[in-house]
Design a protein around this motif. Sequence first.
Motif, PDB file in Angstrom:
ATOM      1  N   ASN A  43      17.720  21.988  -0.698  1.00 40.50           N
ATOM      2  CA  ASN A  43      16.599  21.078  -0.938  1.00 40.50           C
ATOM      3  C   ASN A  43      16.777  19.780  -0.172  1.00 40.50           C
ATOM      4  N   GLN A  44      17.981  19.255  -0.178  1.00 44.21           N
ATOM      5  CA  GLN A  44      18.245  18.004   0.531  1.00 44.21           C
ATOM      6  C   GLN A  44      18.011  18.186   2.027  1.00 44.21           C
ATOM      7  N   ASN A  45      18.527  19.271   2.582  1.00 45.09           N
ATOM      8  CA  ASN A  45      18.340  19.521   4.008  1.00 45.09           C
ATOM      9  C   ASN A  45      16.875  19.766   4.340  1.00 45.09           C
ATOM     10  N   GLY A  46      16.152  20.452   3.460  1.00 51.15           N
ATOM     11  CA  GLY A  46      14.735  20.703   3.690  1.00 51.15           C
ATOM     12  C   GLY A  46      13.948  19.413   3.792  1.00 51.15           C
ATOM     13  N   VAL A  47      14.189  18.487   2.893  1.00 45.71           N
ATOM     14  CA  VAL A  47      13.499  17.200   2.918  1.00 45.71           C
ATOM     15  C   VAL A  47      13.909  16.413   4.154  1.00 45.71           C
ATOM     16  N   THR A  48      15.181  16.444   4.506  1.00 43.32           N
ATOM     17  CA  THR A  48      15.652  15.743   5.705  1.00 43.32           C
ATOM     18  C   THR A  48      14.943  16.266   6.948  1.00 43.32           C
ATOM     19  N   ILE A  49      14.793  17.565   7.049  1.00 48.52           N
ATOM     20  CA  ILE A  49      14.107  18.155   8.206  1.00 48.52           C
ATOM     21  C   ILE A  49      12.660  17.680   8.264  1.00 48.52           C
ATOM     22  N   ILE A  50      11.987  17.625   7.123  1.00 47.49           N
ATOM     23  CA  ILE A  50      10.590  17.177   7.088  1.00 47.49           C
ATOM     24  C   ILE A  50      10.463  15.766   7.647  1.00 47.49           C
ATOM     25  N   VAL A  51      11.288  14.860   7.168  1.00 51.14           N
ATOM     26  CA  VAL A  51      11.102  13.453   7.558  1.00 51.14           C
ATOM     27  C   VAL A  51      11.656  13.124   8.937  1.00 51.14           C
ATOM     28  N   THR A  52      12.600  13.881   9.439  1.00 49.19           N
ATOM     29  CA  THR A  52      13.183  13.560  10.745  1.00 49.19           C
ATOM     30  C   THR A  52      12.503  14.288  11.899  1.00 49.19           C
ATOM     31  N   ASP A  53      11.612  15.206  11.616  1.00 46.07           N
ATOM     32  CA  ASP A  53      10.931  15.969  12.656  1.00 46.07           C
ATOM     33  C   ASP A  53       9.614  15.292  13.022  1.00 46.07           C
ATOM     34  N   GLY A  54       9.666  14.372  13.957  1.00 50.21           N
ATOM     35  CA  GLY A  54       8.475  13.653  14.381  1.00 50.21           C
ATOM     36  C   GLY A  54       8.270  12.370  13.592  1.00 50.21           C
ATOM     37  N   THR A  55       7.054  11.835  13.674  1.00 52.68           N
ATOM     38  CA  THR A  55       6.748  10.598  12.954  1.00 52.68           C
ATOM     39  C   THR A  55       5.846  10.911  11.765  1.00 52.68           C
ATOM     40  N   LEU A  56       5.883  10.007  10.810  1.00 55.25           N
ATOM     41  CA  LEU A  56       5.065  10.145   9.619  1.00 55.25           C
ATOM     42  C   LEU A  56       4.265   8.874   9.403  1.00 55.25           C
ATOM     43  N   LYS A  57       3.244   8.979   8.593  1.00 54.63           N
ATOM     44  CA  LYS A  57       2.468   7.817   8.193  1.00 54.63           C
ATOM     45  C   LYS A  57       2.380   7.813   6.671  1.00 54.63           C
ATOM     46  N   ILE A  58       2.182   6.644   6.123  1.00 55.92           N
ATOM     47  CA  ILE A  58       1.951   6.561   4.683  1.00 55.92           C
ATOM     48  C   ILE A  58       0.476   6.855   4.468  1.00 55.92           C
ATOM     49  N   ASN A  59       0.194   7.934   3.754  1.00 54.09           N
ATOM     50  CA  ASN A  59      -1.205   8.259   3.495  1.00 54.09           C
ATOM     51  C   ASN A  59      -1.611   7.958   2.053  1.00 54.09           C
ATOM     52  N   PHE A  60      -0.655   7.470   1.244  1.00 58.18           N
ATOM     53  CA  PHE A  60      -0.975   7.041  -0.114  1.00 58.18           C
ATOM     54  C   PHE A  60       0.130   6.120  -0.612  1.00 58.18           C
ATOM     55  N   TYR A  61      -0.266   4.966  -1.126  1.00 56.85           N
ATOM     56  CA  TYR A  61       0.697   4.074  -1.763  1.00 56.85           C
ATOM     57  C   TYR A  61       0.012   3.386  -2.934  1.00 56.85           C
TER      58      TYR A  61
END
Length: 162
Positions: A43-61
């Motif tokens: 699970n930890q590695n899965g989340v790490t892959i999601i956030v480190t693969d490209g850029t992200l934007k905040i779509n809800f805060y």
Amino acid sequence: MKTLRQFSLKPVLIIIKINSTCNPSMNDLNTGNRLKGVTPIDNQNGVTIIVTDGTLKINFYWDTDGNEIINFNGFNFSFGTNNLLTATDGTNTYTGTWSITDTNGYIDNLSDLKFDITFTPPINFVEIIDDWEIIDNSSSYIKLKDVVGSNGGTDFLAFSKN
């Protein structure tokens, strides 16, 4: 005359051996050996892959009192190596750090993971500093929440792939 019967210690040794293998060792908790059918670091590695693969934007805060996404419009977030976090809108660039930690050593639920974010000013970015609980993720987003203070208000933060 009574005779003394001999008995074998083999059943006793088997029971001892079974019991000693039921509890996870520190090696199990630290290396990814299978526990409860789940690899602790999957699970930890899965989340790490999601956030480190490209850029992200905040779509809800949602900050306890209301929607504050406007403070992050136009910013792209890069979760880089060595836990470096960068947010840029093409003109302004802000840096911080990020990490993912487990709270109990098993990581068999996403809620066992904490997604830590730190930033330096400006104030808008300082507001998202926290150890967020991961509540959902996919290959294109990650959703976080944080229960704030003793009043029980809840903040929600979601990143999605650009």
